[in-house]
Design an enzyme around this catalytic site. Structure first.
Site, PDB file in Angstrom:
ATOM      1  N   TYR A 293      -2.171   6.151  -0.635  1.00 44.55           N
ATOM      2  CA  TYR A 293      -1.153   5.753   0.348  1.00 44.55           C
ATOM      3  C   TYR A 293      -0.330   6.966   0.779  1.00 44.55           C
ATOM      4  O   TYR A 293       0.247   7.672  -0.060  1.00 44.55           O
ATOM      5  CB  TYR A 293      -0.244   4.695  -0.279  1.00 44.55           C
ATOM      6  CG  TYR A 293       0.590   3.925   0.707  1.00 44.55           C
ATOM      7  CD1 TYR A 293       0.156   2.693   1.199  1.00 44.55           C
ATOM      8  CD2 TYR A 293       1.828   4.400   1.134  1.00 44.55           C
ATOM      9  CE1 TYR A 293       0.926   1.971   2.096  1.00 44.55           C
ATOM     10  CE2 TYR A 293       2.609   3.679   2.027  1.00 44.55           C
ATOM     11  CZ  TYR A 293       2.157   2.461   2.501  1.00 44.55           C
ATOM     12  OH  TYR A 293       2.923   1.735   3.385  1.00 44.55           O
ATOM     13  N   TYR A 343      -0.820   3.308  10.855  1.00 41.50           N
ATOM     14  CA  TYR A 343      -0.009   2.795   9.742  1.00 41.50           C
ATOM     15  C   TYR A 343       0.025   1.277   9.845  1.00 41.50           C
ATOM     16  O   TYR A 343       0.787   0.717  10.626  1.00 41.50           O
ATOM     17  CB  TYR A 343       1.402   3.369   9.806  1.00 41.50           C
ATOM     18  CG  TYR A 343       2.306   2.869   8.697  1.00 41.50           C
ATOM     19  CD1 TYR A 343       2.186   3.366   7.400  1.00 41.50           C
ATOM     20  CD2 TYR A 343       3.283   1.908   8.938  1.00 41.50           C
ATOM     21  CE1 TYR A 343       3.008   2.912   6.381  1.00 41.50           C
ATOM     22  CE2 TYR A 343       4.108   1.454   7.925  1.00 41.50           C
ATOM     23  CZ  TYR A 343       3.972   1.953   6.651  1.00 41.50           C
ATOM     24  OH  TYR A 343       4.786   1.510   5.643  1.00 41.50           O
TER      25      TYR A 343
END
Length: 388
Positions: A293, A343
């Site tokens: 991430y 995102y």
């Protein structure tokens, strides 16, 4: 500890919308499009769905999504808090539901108009009596109103402890954008960056430059989870959930874990990693691809250390040595990550893990059998190990 749910559930469907800065449609429409695409990919009718899992921050309720896809009887519905830290946890919820027989077809989804709608990069303004909001109010008075400002402090501490430099942070961003440059689905397709581009990008919250920060994107991703027995008879190659875990060491707060003995965002990774490797009966050396991430690119460094790919302080040299690139010992974020592709709160990272195991990724890692997918750090977090 016994893990009776290991390999009892599999991901059998994947659906995504395009990733953009202005989808031109509602978040509900994006959610429904991705869920229906995932079901079509799996070859499962919408009327068979009996579970839906998403994020607390998703604006499209499970009940409304269920009605709009043509669902019949919903038996499991849940939401996970802590934003990107919860990225892998809806899949954990789905795994437990189908492995225990509580549900048979559970869809996890995340849909957002983060650029054309509510922008996450702006100051977080909420007024509610929740305990974490009260602490957030105190931090806001000190100027810590954005995720970038909050996460900048522990990463500055990381630089102090490990000697990592801006050039070391740049090395990750350059790799992410290089991977995105060959991914037609990435917003930054065909747009790699150089060290000069990075060093000349404006400072957002020291030490984060613009090219350290993930994008604000519009789009949606959904995945279908069912039990292993049914998965073997469906049209797609099953991607088994070898392990799934959440983790929140004591003192972990929402991007402001400043009161722990060690404020570097690494400890929560270690807690999740220990569970994942034990549950999957694997070691870091067994992982072929890692989806780490990257809400902020520099946080990939302590994550690599927390998940056991290198010792604390060694990630800068691990990256500099080419290990995270295609052809390296551990290709990382082969889709371009959230810096390069989009995102979608980590769900597009799960999608890339699925593609790698199906053998359909644009930047395919040959022979990939085990993929680690992680969630946001600096917050209560989660992770997955997917495998064939």
């Amino acid at each position: 500890m016994g893990y009776t749910v290991r390999d009892k559930a599999a991901i059998v469907g994947l659906g995504t919308t395009e990733f953009s800065k202005d989808s031109g449609r509602s978040e509900m429409q994006l959610a429904v499009e991705s869920v229906l695409a995932a079901l079509a990919d799996a070859g499962i009718e919408p009327g068979e769905v009996d579970g839906l899992c998403t994020y607390m921050m998703d604006n499209s309720s499970e009940i409304d999504v269920f009605r709009n896809i043509g669902g019949r009887n919903l038996k499991v519905f849940s939401r996970i808090s802590y934003g990107g830290g919860g990225a892998c946890a809806p899949v954990q919820q789905a795994m437990m539901a189908v492995a225990t027989g509580v549900a048979e077809v559970v869809v996890c989804y995340r849909a957002m108009n983060e650029r054309s709608g509510m922008r996450f990069g702006q100051p977080m303004v909420r007024s509610s009596p929740e305990s974490e909001m009260m602490l957030k109010a105190l931090h806001s008075l000190q100027g810590l109103q954005t995720a970038a400002a909050m996460m900048a402090l522990p990463m500055r501490r990381y630089m102090h402890e490990t000697g990592a430099s801006a050039e070391d942070f740049a090395n990750y961003s350059i790799v992410a954008r290089r991977h995105a440059a060959t991914n037609p689905n990435a917003f930054f397709y065909g747009k790699p960056i150089t060290l000069d581009d990075y060093m000349n990008s404006r400072m957002i919250a020291d030490p984060f430059r613009l090219l350290d920060c993930c994008q604000e994107s519009d789009g949606a991703v959904a995945v279908v989870v069912t039990n292993a027995e049914r998965a073997r008879g469906l049209r797609q190659k099953p991607v088994y959930i070898r392990a799934a875990a959440q983790g929140a060491p004591v003192g972990t707060l929402l991007c402001t874990s400043y009161y722990k003995p060690d404020i570097v965002p690494r400890e929560e990774c270690q807690l999740v990693a220990d569970q994942l490797y034990t549950m999957a009966d694997l070691t870091p050396g067994d992982i072929d691809v890692a989806i780490i991430y990257d809400h902020f690119g520099p946080t990939v460094l302590p994550s690599l250390e927390g998940y056991g790919f290198c010792e604390p302080g060694e990630a800068k040299d691990f990256i500099k040595g080419g290990n995270i690139e295609l052809g390296g010992s551990l290709p990382v974020n082969t889709h371009g990550g959230q810096l390069g592709e989009a995102y979608i709160h980590g769900m597009n990272g799960i999608a890339e893990g699925i593609r790698q195991l199906r053998g359909t990724a644009v930047n395919q890692v040959r022979g990939a059998e085990h993929v680690l997918v992680t969630a946001g750090t600096g917050v209560p977090t989660s992770g997955l190990i997917l495998g064939l």
